[in-house]
Write a protein that holds these residues in place. Structure first.
Motif, PDB file in Angstrom:
ATOM      1  N   MET A   1      51.003  74.054  31.790  1.00 39.11           N
ATOM      2  CA  MET A   1      50.514  72.730  32.033  1.00 39.11           C
ATOM      3  C   MET A   1      49.051  72.817  32.441  1.00 39.11           C
ATOM      4  O   MET A   1      48.673  73.655  33.237  1.00 39.11           O
ATOM      5  N   SER A   2      48.258  71.953  31.933  1.00 41.36           N
ATOM      6  CA  SER A   2      46.831  71.991  32.276  1.00 41.36           C
ATOM      7  C   SER A   2      46.562  71.108  33.482  1.00 41.36           C
ATOM      8  O   SER A   2      47.351  70.231  33.831  1.00 41.36           O
ATOM      9  N   ASP A   3      45.404  71.331  34.081  1.00 35.86           N
ATOM     10  CA  ASP A   3      45.031  70.558  35.266  1.00 35.86           C
ATOM     11  C   ASP A   3      44.705  69.114  34.928  1.00 35.86           C
ATOM     12  O   ASP A   3      44.698  68.251  35.796  1.00 35.86           O
ATOM     13  N   SER A   4      44.442  68.824  33.680  1.00 34.12           N
ATOM     14  CA  SER A   4      44.064  67.465  33.300  1.00 34.12           C
ATOM     15  C   SER A   4      45.271  66.525  33.202  1.00 34.12           C
ATOM     16  O   SER A   4      45.106  65.320  33.159  1.00 34.12           O
ATOM     17  N   GLU A   5      46.480  67.041  33.161  1.00 33.61           N
ATOM     18  CA  GLU A   5      47.670  66.202  33.079  1.00 33.61           C
ATOM     19  C   GLU A   5      47.975  65.619  34.452  1.00 33.61           C
ATOM     20  O   GLU A   5      48.032  66.338  35.440  1.00 33.61           O
ATOM     21  N   LYS A   6      48.141  64.290  34.499  1.00 28.23           N
ATOM     22  CA  LYS A   6      48.422  63.586  35.749  1.00 28.23           C
ATOM     23  C   LYS A   6      49.915  63.268  35.792  1.00 28.23           C
ATOM     24  O   LYS A   6      50.527  62.965  34.790  1.00 28.23           O
ATOM     25  N   GLY A   7      50.509  63.272  36.991  1.00 32.90           N
ATOM     26  CA  GLY A   7      51.911  62.937  37.159  1.00 32.90           C
ATOM     27  C   GLY A   7      52.329  63.173  38.599  1.00 32.90           C
ATOM     28  O   GLY A   7      51.548  63.616  39.443  1.00 32.90           O
TER      29      GLY A   7
ATOM     30  N   THR B   1      54.654  65.037  41.441  1.00 30.85           N
ATOM     31  CA  THR B   1      55.372  66.290  41.647  1.00 30.85           C
ATOM     32  C   THR B   1      56.758  65.967  42.171  1.00 30.85           C
ATOM     33  O   THR B   1      57.045  64.844  42.590  1.00 30.85           O
TER      34      THR B   1
END
Length: 148
Positions: A1-7, A9
């Motif tokens: 998963m890249s750091d640019s993906e928002k969501g 936890t």
């Protein structure tokens, strides 16, 4: 998963579920208490209405008696009356007891009516006066002065 993906936890989702559960439980407790208070208020209102009906019935019966009134003309030895011993409303039994507050027979009797039921912690009490027909007669017509 890249750091640019928002969501969210998993920890954030669990914390939000716990907070939502606490708020929901608090609201449920408030609604439950409100329902209990409403039910208690309804029982008191019904008991008050039974007491008022008892007093009105006593007054209607007293209106037919011409001699001085005695409470024994209306009630049994145990303080109950034949028309108020077994009043059932919504499955609850309401019992009205009548006690005289005035001394001796007369044309009025001051009474205290207490209504109890299994759901009320304290009985509902109503004080009133029973009077016979001699006090209910209208005043005689008064003479109206005429002008010349």
């Amino acid at each position: 998963m890249s750091d640019s993906e928002k969501g969210f936890t998993l920890i954030e989702v669990l914390v939000s579920i716990v907070v939502l559960s606490i708020v929901s439980f608090s609201l449920l407790t408030i609604f439950t208490q409100s329902l209990k208070t409403t039910h208690d208020s309804l029982n008191q209102t019904i008991a008050n209405q039974v007491a008022q009906n008892t007093l009105h019935t006593l007054n209607r019966r007293a209106a037919t008696i011409k001699e001085p009134l005695k409470l024994s003309q209306f009630i049994n030895q145990d303080g109950t009356c034949d028309f108020c011993e077994d009043t059932r409303i919504h499955g609850d039994k309401y019992v009205a007891t009548i006690e005289s507050l005035s001394s001796g027979p007369g044309h009025t009797i001051e009474v205290k009516i207490s209504v109890t039921t299994s759901r009320l912690q304290t009985p509902v009490t109503l004080k009133g006066v029973i009077s016979n027909a001699t006090l209910r007669e209208p005043f005689p017509e008064t003479a109206v002065p005429t002008t010349n």
